[in-house]
Design a protein around this motif. Structure first.
Motif, PDB file in Angstrom:
ATOM      1  N   SER A 223       0.847  -1.187   0.000  1.00  0.00           N
ATOM      2  CA  SER A 223       0.000   0.000   0.000  1.00  0.00           C
ATOM      3  C   SER A 223       0.882   1.236   0.000  1.00  0.00           C
ATOM      4  O   SER A 223       2.045   1.190   0.415  1.00  0.00           O
ATOM      5  N   LEU A 224       0.337   2.339  -0.479  1.00  0.00           N
ATOM      6  CA  LEU A 224       1.091   3.589  -0.562  1.00  0.00           C
ATOM      7  C   LEU A 224       0.154   4.764  -0.362  1.00  0.00           C
ATOM      8  O   LEU A 224      -0.949   4.791  -0.923  1.00  0.00           O
ATOM      9  N   GLN A 225       0.606   5.705   0.446  1.00  0.00           N
ATOM     10  CA  GLN A 225      -0.079   6.982   0.581  1.00  0.00           C
ATOM     11  C   GLN A 225       0.910   8.071   0.213  1.00  0.00           C
ATOM     12  O   GLN A 225       1.911   8.278   0.910  1.00  0.00           O
ATOM     13  N   ALA A 226       0.645   8.755  -0.899  1.00  0.00           N
ATOM     14  CA  ALA A 226       1.483   9.853  -1.366  1.00  0.00           C
ATOM     15  C   ALA A 226       0.764  11.153  -1.053  1.00  0.00           C
ATOM     16  O   ALA A 226      -0.202  11.517  -1.729  1.00  0.00           O
ATOM     17  N   ARG A 227       1.233  11.864  -0.021  1.00  0.00           N
ATOM     18  CA  ARG A 227       0.558  13.094   0.413  1.00  0.00           C
ATOM     19  C   ARG A 227       1.226  14.292  -0.251  1.00  0.00           C
ATOM     20  O   ARG A 227       2.381  14.597  -0.011  1.00  0.00           O
ATOM     21  N   PHE A 228       0.475  14.978  -1.106  1.00  0.00           N
ATOM     22  CA  PHE A 228       0.965  16.163  -1.799  1.00  0.00           C
ATOM     23  C   PHE A 228       0.768  17.418  -0.967  1.00  0.00           C
ATOM     24  O   PHE A 228       1.523  18.379  -1.093  1.00  0.00           O
ATOM     25  N   SER A 229      -0.282  17.439  -0.137  1.00  0.00           N
ATOM     26  CA  SER A 229      -0.618  18.609   0.672  1.00  0.00           C
ATOM     27  C   SER A 229      -1.594  18.152   1.744  1.00  0.00           C
ATOM     28  O   SER A 229      -2.018  16.990   1.770  1.00  0.00           O
ATOM     29  N   TYR A 230      -1.985  19.086   2.604  1.00  0.00           N
ATOM     30  CA  TYR A 230      -2.993  18.749   3.609  1.00  0.00           C
ATOM     31  C   TYR A 230      -4.334  18.430   2.954  1.00  0.00           C
ATOM     32  O   TYR A 230      -5.178  17.757   3.536  1.00  0.00           O
ATOM     33  N   GLY A 231      -4.506  18.889   1.722  1.00  0.00           N
ATOM     34  CA  GLY A 231      -5.787  18.698   1.049  1.00  0.00           C
ATOM     35  C   GLY A 231      -5.848  17.514   0.106  1.00  0.00           C
ATOM     36  O   GLY A 231      -6.937  17.150  -0.358  1.00  0.00           O
ATOM     37  N   HIS A 232      -4.699  16.890  -0.189  1.00  0.00           N
ATOM     38  CA  HIS A 232      -4.759  15.787  -1.152  1.00  0.00           C
ATOM     39  C   HIS A 232      -3.702  14.731  -0.872  1.00  0.00           C
ATOM     40  O   HIS A 232      -2.511  15.032  -0.759  1.00  0.00           O
ATOM     41  N   THR A 233      -4.156  13.479  -0.802  1.00  0.00           N
ATOM     42  CA  THR A 233      -3.306  12.301  -0.695  1.00  0.00           C
ATOM     43  C   THR A 233      -3.793  11.272  -1.699  1.00  0.00           C
ATOM     44  O   THR A 233      -4.989  10.985  -1.768  1.00  0.00           O
ATOM     45  N   THR A 234      -2.888  10.732  -2.494  1.00  0.00           N
ATOM     46  CA  THR A 234      -3.235   9.666  -3.427  1.00  0.00           C
ATOM     47  C   THR A 234      -2.874   8.331  -2.785  1.00  0.00           C
ATOM     48  O   THR A 234      -1.755   8.145  -2.324  1.00  0.00           O
ATOM     49  N   THR A 235      -3.835   7.409  -2.761  1.00  0.00           N
ATOM     50  CA  THR A 235      -3.682   6.132  -2.070  1.00  0.00           C
ATOM     51  C   THR A 235      -3.706   4.977  -3.055  1.00  0.00           C
ATOM     52  O   THR A 235      -4.559   4.935  -3.948  1.00  0.00           O
ATOM     53  N   TRP A 236      -2.759   4.042  -2.883  1.00  0.00           N
ATOM     54  CA  TRP A 236      -2.645   2.880  -3.756  1.00  0.00           C
ATOM     55  C   TRP A 236      -2.732   1.588  -2.943  1.00  0.00           C
ATOM     56  O   TRP A 236      -2.267   1.530  -1.808  1.00  0.00           O
ATOM     57  N   ALA A 237      -3.305   0.552  -3.571  1.00  0.00           N
ATOM     58  CA  ALA A 237      -3.362  -0.769  -2.958  1.00  0.00           C
ATOM     59  C   ALA A 237      -2.936  -1.809  -3.981  1.00  0.00           C
ATOM     60  O   ALA A 237      -3.316  -1.730  -5.154  1.00  0.00           O
ATOM     61  N   PHE A 238      -2.129  -2.773  -3.548  1.00  0.00           N
ATOM     62  CA  PHE A 238      -1.650  -3.847  -4.428  1.00  0.00           C
ATOM     63  C   PHE A 238      -2.697  -4.951  -4.463  1.00  0.00           C
ATOM     64  O   PHE A 238      -2.990  -5.586  -3.444  1.00  0.00           O
ATOM     65  N   GLU A 239      -3.277  -5.175  -5.641  1.00  0.00           N
ATOM     66  CA  GLU A 239      -4.347  -6.151  -5.799  1.00  0.00           C
ATOM     67  C   GLU A 239      -4.157  -6.916  -7.099  1.00  0.00           C
ATOM     68  O   GLU A 239      -3.989  -6.311  -8.158  1.00  0.00           O
ATOM     69  N   ASN A 240      -4.179  -8.242  -7.008  1.00  0.00           N
ATOM     70  CA  ASN A 240      -4.088  -9.082  -8.204  1.00  0.00           C
ATOM     71  C   ASN A 240      -2.886  -8.745  -9.081  1.00  0.00           C
ATOM     72  O   ASN A 240      -2.980  -8.710 -10.301  1.00  0.00           O
ATOM     73  N   GLY A 241      -1.761  -8.465  -8.441  1.00  0.00           N
ATOM     74  CA  GLY A 241      -0.524  -8.265  -9.175  1.00  0.00           C
ATOM     75  C   GLY A 241      -0.273  -6.867  -9.678  1.00  0.00           C
ATOM     76  O   GLY A 241       0.785  -6.599 -10.263  1.00  0.00           O
ATOM     77  N   ARG A 242      -1.228  -5.942  -9.453  1.00  0.00           N
ATOM     78  CA  ARG A 242      -1.032  -4.560  -9.897  1.00  0.00           C
ATOM     79  C   ARG A 242      -1.498  -3.599  -8.807  1.00  0.00           C
ATOM     80  O   ARG A 242      -2.125  -4.002  -7.828  1.00  0.00           O
ATOM     81  N   GLY A 340       5.479  17.441   1.429  1.00  0.00           N
ATOM     82  CA  GLY A 340       4.724  16.220   1.233  1.00  0.00           C
ATOM     83  C   GLY A 340       5.260  15.096   2.102  1.00  0.00           C
ATOM     84  O   GLY A 340       6.221  15.258   2.875  1.00  0.00           O
ATOM     85  N   SER A 341       4.647  13.926   1.990  1.00  0.00           N
ATOM     86  CA  SER A 341       5.125  12.751   2.723  1.00  0.00           C
ATOM     87  C   SER A 341       4.690  11.501   1.988  1.00  0.00           C
ATOM     88  O   SER A 341       3.757  11.513   1.191  1.00  0.00           O
ATOM     89  N   VAL A 342       5.395  10.410   2.259  1.00  0.00           N
ATOM     90  CA  VAL A 342       5.110   9.131   1.613  1.00  0.00           C
ATOM     91  C   VAL A 342       5.089   8.051   2.684  1.00  0.00           C
ATOM     92  O   VAL A 342       6.018   7.947   3.491  1.00  0.00           O
TER      93      VAL A 342
END
Length: 345
Positions: A223-242, A340-342
């Protein structure tokens, strides 16, 4: 040559690990040497006297070209600037992109630069405006930008950088009456791509492509949380190989499923003007060097990135040498290094 083909589709939901680890603590994270590499799965073509040559590959994915096609085309890489807020839902066309770059814009929000080359779809959008940040993003492959426009200062800089761009009024653009302005500008990208006439050319590789078998072991990265600002974070989850973007605004049948997610920590400055709401416009500097994090196959590998100037190719390294991205579809997160933060889980 035809410029359409079917895109891959399919995604299933899987459990996502909850443990998290900050990128800033990722040095010495167990990125040991890779286990003994299996023979490369990349097919080769036999030529006379037993010599072998690597088959032609796509510049934005590193994948082999199939079906008798060629990676040299009469149209350039097309980079479409796409809105990335709830007002853009549903985004159209992301499922056909070869590669996507997410960048910070004013108000703490983000915008997408969606790269199209191996598959040029029909309707894509919503189309939004360019930023000076896009110079370093698109110039390495001499891409043409599809945009709603830009501030005068940005247009001057884009032109001085020798980047072609197409905006509303050009072939393919239209307003979707089912959407609200300014989030209703769309384009038929297959039509817009015909505006460039040139000799068939293959762009340079956008990333240093390689084989997953050669990656260092790294650490868990499901899993990944890429925080660009206090207002936006893009979240990823590893599922079925992608990797699936959990908080995407893309249509359910048109999502970008990433084989790899590449995080680059970047410097962000002031572009020198404000948007109509009075927000300072940031500028991401995609040159110099910084921390990098590559997620692939449920693992995370730490490293560094470097780029000698805005038009230079991106180089990746870790403590064992060159870090190569496994061939496939990649989403690049340009996360501000200072604000930002990761977090990896």
């Amino acid at each position: 040559m035809p410029i359409r083909h079917r895109r891959r589709a399919g995604v299933a939901t899987a459990a996502l690990l909850t443990a998290s680890l900050a990128l800033s603590a990722c040095s010495g994270d167990g990125d040991g040497p890779a286990p003994e590499a299996a023979p490369s799965s990349t097919p080769t073509q036999q030529v006379s006297k037993g010599a072998e040559v690597t088959p032609e590959t796509w510049p934005l994915t590193g994948l082999p070209v199939k079906g008798g096609r060629s990676a040299a085309s009469r149209f350039p890489v097309m980079v479409l600037k796409m809105d990335n807020t709830s007002s853009s839902a549903p985004q159209r066309g992301l499922g056909s992109a070869d590669l996507v770059v997410e960048e910070l814009v004013e108000g703490g929000l983000t915008r997408l630069a969606a790269f199209f080359y191996s598959d040029i779809p029909g309707t894509v959008g919503p189309v939004r405006s360019m930023r000076a940040s896009d110079i370093g993003i698109v110039k390495p492959v001499d891409a043409a930008v599809v945009t709603s426009g830009a501030a005068p200062i940005t247009i001057r800089r884009i032109q001085q950088a020798g980047i072609r761009f197409f905006g509303e009024g050009a072939k393919g653009f239209f307003r979707d009456s089912s959407r609200s302005a300014p989030y209703n500008l769309m384009t038929d990208l297959a039509e817009t791509a015909t505006l460039v006439k040139r000799a068939a050319t293959r762009p340079d590789d956008y990333l240093p492509w390689g084989d997953a078998a050669d990656l260092p072991k790294g650490r868990p990265g499901r899993s990944l949380q890429a925080r660009f600002s206090y207002g936006h974070t893009t979240t990823w989850a590893f599922e079925n190989g992608r990797y699936r973007n959990v908080n995407t605004f893309a249509a359910a049948d048109d999502q970008f499923l990433a084989d790899s997610v590449l995080v680059l920590r970047v410097r962000v400055g002031d572009a020198g003007y404000k948007d109509p709401a009075g927000n300072p416009v940031p500028e991401t500097f995609l040159e110099g060097r910084g921390q990098a994090l590559l997620l692939h196959g449920g693992r995370a590998i730490s490293g560094t990135w470097s780029k000698s100037d805005v038009g230079a190719p991106l180089e990746l390294r870790n403590r064992f040498g060159t870090l190569r991205v496994p061939a496939g579809r990649t989403w690049i997160e340009l996360v501000p290094e200072a604000t930002g933060s990761v977090t990896v889980g």
